[in-house]
Structure formats: C-alpha cells, structure tokens
Scaffold this motif. Structure first.
Motif, mmCIF file in Angstrom:
data_model
loop_
_atom_site.group_PDB
_atom_site.id
_atom_site.type_symbol
_atom_site.label_atom_id
_atom_site.label_comp_id
_atom_site.label_asym_id
_atom_site.label_seq_id
_atom_site.Cartn_x
_atom_site.Cartn_y
_atom_site.Cartn_z
ATOM 1 N N UNK A 160 -49.477 -8.291 -16.996
ATOM 2 C CA UNK A 160 -49.526 -9.043 -18.251
ATOM 3 C C UNK A 160 -49.437 -8.119 -19.462
ATOM 4 N N UNK A 161 -49.952 -6.899 -19.322
ATOM 5 C CA UNK A 161 -49.900 -5.938 -20.424
ATOM 6 C C UNK A 161 -48.700 -5.005 -20.346
ATOM 7 N N UNK A 162 -48.145 -4.849 -19.145
ATOM 8 C CA UNK A 162 -47.081 -3.862 -18.941
ATOM 9 C C UNK A 162 -45.878 -4.486 -18.238
ATOM 10 N N UNK A 163 -45.548 -5.697 -18.621
ATOM 11 C CA UNK A 163 -44.431 -6.403 -17.974
ATOM 12 C C UNK A 163 -43.112 -5.660 -18.164
ATOM 13 N N UNK A 164 -42.935 -5.016 -19.311
ATOM 14 C CA UNK A 164 -41.681 -4.302 -19.574
ATOM 15 C C UNK A 164 -41.478 -3.175 -18.564
ATOM 16 N N UNK A 165 -42.571 -2.451 -18.242
ATOM 17 C CA UNK A 165 -42.455 -1.386 -17.251
ATOM 18 C C UNK A 165 -41.979 -1.954 -15.920
ATOM 19 N N UNK A 166 -42.617 -3.013 -15.449
ATOM 20 C CA UNK A 166 -42.270 -3.551 -14.128
ATOM 21 C C UNK A 166 -40.875 -4.160 -14.118
ATOM 22 N N UNK A 167 -40.480 -4.788 -15.215
ATOM 23 C CA UNK A 167 -39.119 -5.329 -15.294
ATOM 24 C C UNK A 167 -38.098 -4.199 -15.180
ATOM 25 N N UNK A 168 -38.322 -3.117 -15.922
ATOM 26 C CA UNK A 168 -37.390 -1.981 -15.891
ATOM 27 C C UNK A 168 -37.388 -1.309 -14.529
ATOM 28 N N UNK A 169 -38.574 -1.136 -13.950
ATOM 29 C CA UNK A 169 -38.661 -0.451 -12.664
ATOM 30 C C UNK A 169 -37.971 -1.266 -11.577
ATOM 31 N N UNK A 172 -35.547 -3.392 -12.007
ATOM 32 C CA UNK A 172 -34.104 -3.280 -12.251
ATOM 33 C C UNK A 172 -33.578 -1.972 -11.653
ATOM 34 N N UNK A 173 -34.333 -0.900 -11.831
ATOM 35 C CA UNK A 173 -33.967 0.401 -11.255
ATOM 36 C C UNK A 173 -33.890 0.318 -9.728
ATOM 37 N N UNK A 174 -34.899 -0.302 -9.113
ATOM 38 C CA UNK A 174 -34.897 -0.440 -7.651
ATOM 39 C C UNK A 174 -33.662 -1.196 -7.183
ATOM 40 N N UNK A 175 -33.354 -2.272 -7.878
ATOM 41 C CA UNK A 175 -32.210 -3.104 -7.500
ATOM 42 C C UNK A 175 -30.902 -2.331 -7.655
ATOM 43 N N UNK A 176 -30.810 -1.581 -8.756
ATOM 44 C CA UNK A 176 -29.591 -0.808 -9.012
ATOM 45 C C UNK A 176 -29.397 0.277 -7.960
ATOM 46 N N UNK A 177 -30.442 1.069 -7.725
ATOM 47 C CA UNK A 177 -30.333 2.199 -6.795
ATOM 48 C C UNK A 177 -30.069 1.731 -5.367
ATOM 49 N N UNK A 178 -30.725 0.647 -4.953
ATOM 50 C CA UNK A 178 -30.543 0.161 -3.581
ATOM 51 C C UNK A 178 -29.143 -0.411 -3.358
ATOM 52 N N UNK A 179 -28.450 -0.724 -4.455
ATOM 53 C CA UNK A 179 -27.105 -1.270 -4.332
ATOM 54 C C UNK A 179 -26.014 -0.213 -4.234
#
Length: 206
Positions: free
Chosen positions: A120-129, A131-138
């Motif tokens: 709830x306080x750090x949603x931007x971090x988790x959204x970015x992370x 996205x990174x996981x999805x990008x790298x795994x692809x």
C-alpha cells in the motif's frame, strides 16, 4: 522456557529476524530460545532428538516451525506434515509444529514476508519490479529457452528492502538478515496472512 526449532542456520537470517519481530511485537513476555537446525533435514538428528527429549523432561516447551516448500521442490504441505509425523513416531517424541505459510498450504516463510510487505505504501516499487520480472523472463535464446534467471521471492524481498532510502544505521543491519521487520514503514505485521502463525504461537507458547 520456550525452545523454537527453525530451519535457519543462525541468527543472521531473515527468518530469525522476522520471527523475532513477531514475538517482540505480540508476545513480549515470553522467554524464547531459538534452536537453529540448519535445514529441516536435521530435525531428527541425534543432537536435536536429545535436546527435545531433555526439554520435555525439564518442562521446557518445544515448538518446531518449518517450510512446507512446494511439489516442484519435491515436497509440499502434505509431504512435510507426513515426514514430521513419521519422525515423531519413530523417535517416540511429540511437539507442536507449524508449517509455513499457514499450516495447510504449500510455500515457505517468504510467502508470509511478501504478504507482510507494505504494498500500500510502495506499490510503485512492486509494479516496476514485476514489470522487470515479466520483461526478463520473456527474453529467449535461439532455442527458445529463457536466457536469464528471474529473482525468487527471497531475492525480490531483499531488493525491496535494499531499495529503500535508509539511514546508515538501518542499512548496516540488512546484511545480517535484519530486514527491519519491526518497522511499519516497510512491513505490516498485522497482515491477515500472519494470523495462523500468531494463533499457533498464542496457543503453544508457555
């Protein structure tokens, strides 16, 4: 005295500090000694069997907390539960035990840590992370295999806490496994996901 057997190797691990934060926050009056098994495979070794037996003779309370792990790793809740039950029967000892994450599902302590993270306080971090996981795994090699490893849950949470803007004193704690679990800016120890663990401790700590 309560002796809690955990899988961690020593007190410089996130598991130890996570449990200590819960115990300090919700059970501050309980006397606790941690026994570090250095892996669940050591639960029923001679040293631990003797310690459990001696504790029961002297009236100390023994609790065991272990990861269920997953079927992909060759375990899971049902198999872990059966293994512990068989070990107790074989060695004629008994103790209450809790299997992460909730005493009925596959998973591990990092599942609870992730549920406790302050999205709830750090949603931007988790959204970015994520996205990174999805990008790298692809990213694939010429054979169609994934070219890069993506961080496991523990790696993700380590990145989460090390990404925070911390003072030097707080940052110096991170390397010893103290991920500041008692700090409500980063972790919510009132998360519903922790209720089964806290109920187990409430019932079984003397």
């Amino acid at each position: 005295m309560n002796r809690i057997f955990i899988e961690a190797k020593n007190n410089k691990t996130p598991e130890y500090h996570f449990l200590m934060a819960i115990l300090n926050g919700f059970f501050p009056d309980k006397e606790i000694e941690f026994i570090f098994m250095d892996g669940i495979g050591n639960l029923f070794n001679e040293t631990n069997i003797n310690l459990i037996s001696q504790s029961q003779i002297t009236g100390d309370k023994v609790l065991v907390i272990a990861d269920a792990d997953t079927k992909e790793k060759g375990y899971g809740y049902e198999k872990r539960k059966a293994e512990i039950e068989q070990g107790m029967s074989k060695h004629n000892i008994t103790f209450p035990y809790f299997i992460y994450p909730d005493n009925h599902s596959d998973g591990d302590i990092e599942v609870l840590m992730e549920y406790s993270a302050r999205r709830d306080l750090h949603s931007a971090f988790f959204d970015c992370f994520e996205d990174y996981e999805k990008c790298v795994s692809g990213i694939k090699d010429k054979s169609g295999n994934e070219l890069y490893n993506t961080p496991n849950r523990k790696g993700k949470l380590h990145t989460y806490i090390t990404a925070q803007k911390l003072c030097s004193k707080s940052r110096n704690k991170l390397g010893s496994g103290d991920w500041l679990f008692g700090d409500a800016n980063y972790w919510d120890l009132n998360s519903e996901a922790l209720i089964p663990l806290k109920e187990f401790l409430s019932v079984n700590l003397k």
